[in-house]
Design an enzyme around this catalytic site. Structure first.
Site, short mmCIF file in Angstrom:
data_model
loop_
_atom_site.label_atom_id
_atom_site.label_comp_id
_atom_site.label_asym_id
_atom_site.label_seq_id
_atom_site.Cartn_x
_atom_site.Cartn_y
_atom_site.Cartn_z
CD GLU A 1 -1.46 6.44 -4.30
OE1 GLU A 1 -0.37 6.22 -3.73
OE2 GLU A 1 -2.43 5.66 -4.24
CG ASP B 1 1.18 -0.50 1.99
OD1 ASP B 1 2.39 -0.79 2.21
OD2 ASP B 1 0.77 -0.07 0.89
CB THR C 1 4.70 3.46 -1.05
OG1 THR C 1 4.07 2.26 -0.61
CG2 THR C 1 3.79 4.16 -2.05
#
Length: 418
Positions: free
Chosen positions: A206, A224, A229
């Protein structure tokens, strides 16, 4: 009580049966080839579990035909392991099974107790005495990895685990006292050391680091379709978990720099939109990362939303630490519902351990299904977190995530030594 003896099968090699013989119980003390020595007698032993202190791991190497190791009852993989004291070549292994034996099992060898190589494997075990000859392998650690039970109830039980090789066998180390305690190597993902390893593995994928605590302030749009995020496990503005984090942070500490963005996060939930967020929001997120309250909220959300449900589900399926991690990592990327869908597809291809399946076979099917799901999304089409990390551990039968662990993600190499 049943004692070993009677009929046994002699295997000329890891691949097949050479003869079926009848011998008296005294064969349990037999040697290997004329030049070989018994390597296993008195060696320290550990097991993934023991039903009680009466049936400890040490019983398989104590030379007493009236003692045995018995795992806890229940479906799933269990193992018993010997420390041979130094690297040894193993040419023959003799297993004396008790009433509850393994239908499927592997005899494995390892230099470090983490990466294992099969000396022998079968899916058609029928108990009694298995005399496995013509083996070829060297290592300090020898184990029996039992993956399928012979009966619907109970666990696995061995009277003896004997190994021969050319030696010289090192000085016999006195085995640890009999104990039913689970060794740290056999612990599940909720154990502190294993949990820390899981967080490092996720952080490597990540956030390109093993220091997962550096990720509190991470935030960007990775394209995405899930908006921003950010944070420890990639909470996103488009899938409710970022909203949950900021809402809880505001509940615990109303006067914070992110509180004013709660309405905007509610408005963009379920979309890729940044409307009402933008640079002000990302700056406030990064600034909040210095606040211990915000950090605690992120950790609690990670555990509540992803870690605990995934590990619970893996427990239902009878998976050890690697399987628990595979579920957790899938939950982080796909959500718990996405994890459940991947799990359902895997279960159509292979049975879970609780349903009587082989754990390695099931995890292979699960990782296949996970990789296939990742390839459906352009932003997640690089499957290295599966193929060059989890798959590597599975191929070396490291079902307990025992260090040292080495893997690569997105071209970067990582190692955990303890």
């Amino acid at each position: 009580m049943r004692f070993p003896g009677g009929s046994f099968r002699s295997f000329a090699s890891a691949g097949g049966i050479a003869a079926v013989l009848c011998v008296p119980p005294a064969v349990s003390a037999a040697t290997g080839a004329d030049s070989d020595v018994l390597l296993s007698r008195g060696r320290p032993a550990v097991a993934s579990s023991a039903e009680s202190v009466v049936w400890p791991a040490s019983a398989v190497a104590d030379g007493n035909a009236r003692t045995r190791w018995t795992s806890v009852a229940g479906a799933g993989t269990q193992w018993v392991q010997l420390d041979l004291g130094a690297a040894q070549e193993v040419r023959r292994v003799r297993l004396s099974w008790a009433k509850v034996f393994a239908r499927a099992y592997r005899v494995q060898i390892s230099g470090n107790g983490a990466q294992w190589t099969d000396l022998y494997r079968t899916t058609t075990g029928n108990g009694g005495v298995d005399d496995l000859r013509g083996l070829r392998g060297s290592g300090r650690h020898l184990r029996v990895l039992a993956t399928q039970r012979s009966v619907a109830s109970g666990g696995y039980s061995l009277w003896d685990l004997q190994a021969w090789g050319p030696g010289p066998a090192g000085p016999v180390t006195e085995a640890a006292p009999a104990s039913a305690a689970v060794p740290a190597t056999a612990a599940g993902l909720t154990a502190a050391a294993k949990k820390e390893t899981a967080f490092k593995l996720v952080a490597s994928a990540e956030n390109s680091t093993l220091d997962w605590r550096r990720a509190y302030g991470y935030i960007e749009d990775i394209g995405d379709g899930r908006g921003y995020t950010g944070g420890l496990v990639g909470f996103t503005s488009g899938t409710s978990d970022m909203l949950a984090v900021v809402t809880e942070y505001t509940r615990r500490k109303p006067a914070n720099g992110l509180a004013r963005y709660v309405p905007a996060l509610r408005a963009v939930d379920g979309t890729a939109s940044h409307r009402g967020l933008g640079a002000g929001f990302t700056g406030a997120w990064r600034a909040a990362a210095a606040d211990p309250v915000f950090r605690a909220v992120q950790e609690d959300a990670r555990d509540r939303i992803y870690f605990e449900p995934a590990v619970r589900l893996a427990g239902v399926d009878g998976l050890r630490a690697l399987g628990q991690f595979a579920y957790y990592d899938a939950a982080v990327m796909h959500g718990v519902e996405g994890l459940r869908e991947i799990r359902e597809r895997a279960a159509r291809a292979a049975r879970t351990p609780v349903r009587g399946g082989d754990e390695i076979g099931y995890l292979t099917a699960f990782l296949d299904a996970r990789a296939a799901e990742m390839r459906t999304e352009a932003a997640h089409s690089d499957t290295s977190r599966v193929e060059s990390a989890q798959r590597v551990f599975l191929r070396s039968s490291n079902l307990d995530l025992v260090p040292p662990l080495s893997w690569s993600v997105y071209g970067d190499r990582y190692t955990v030594t303890r």
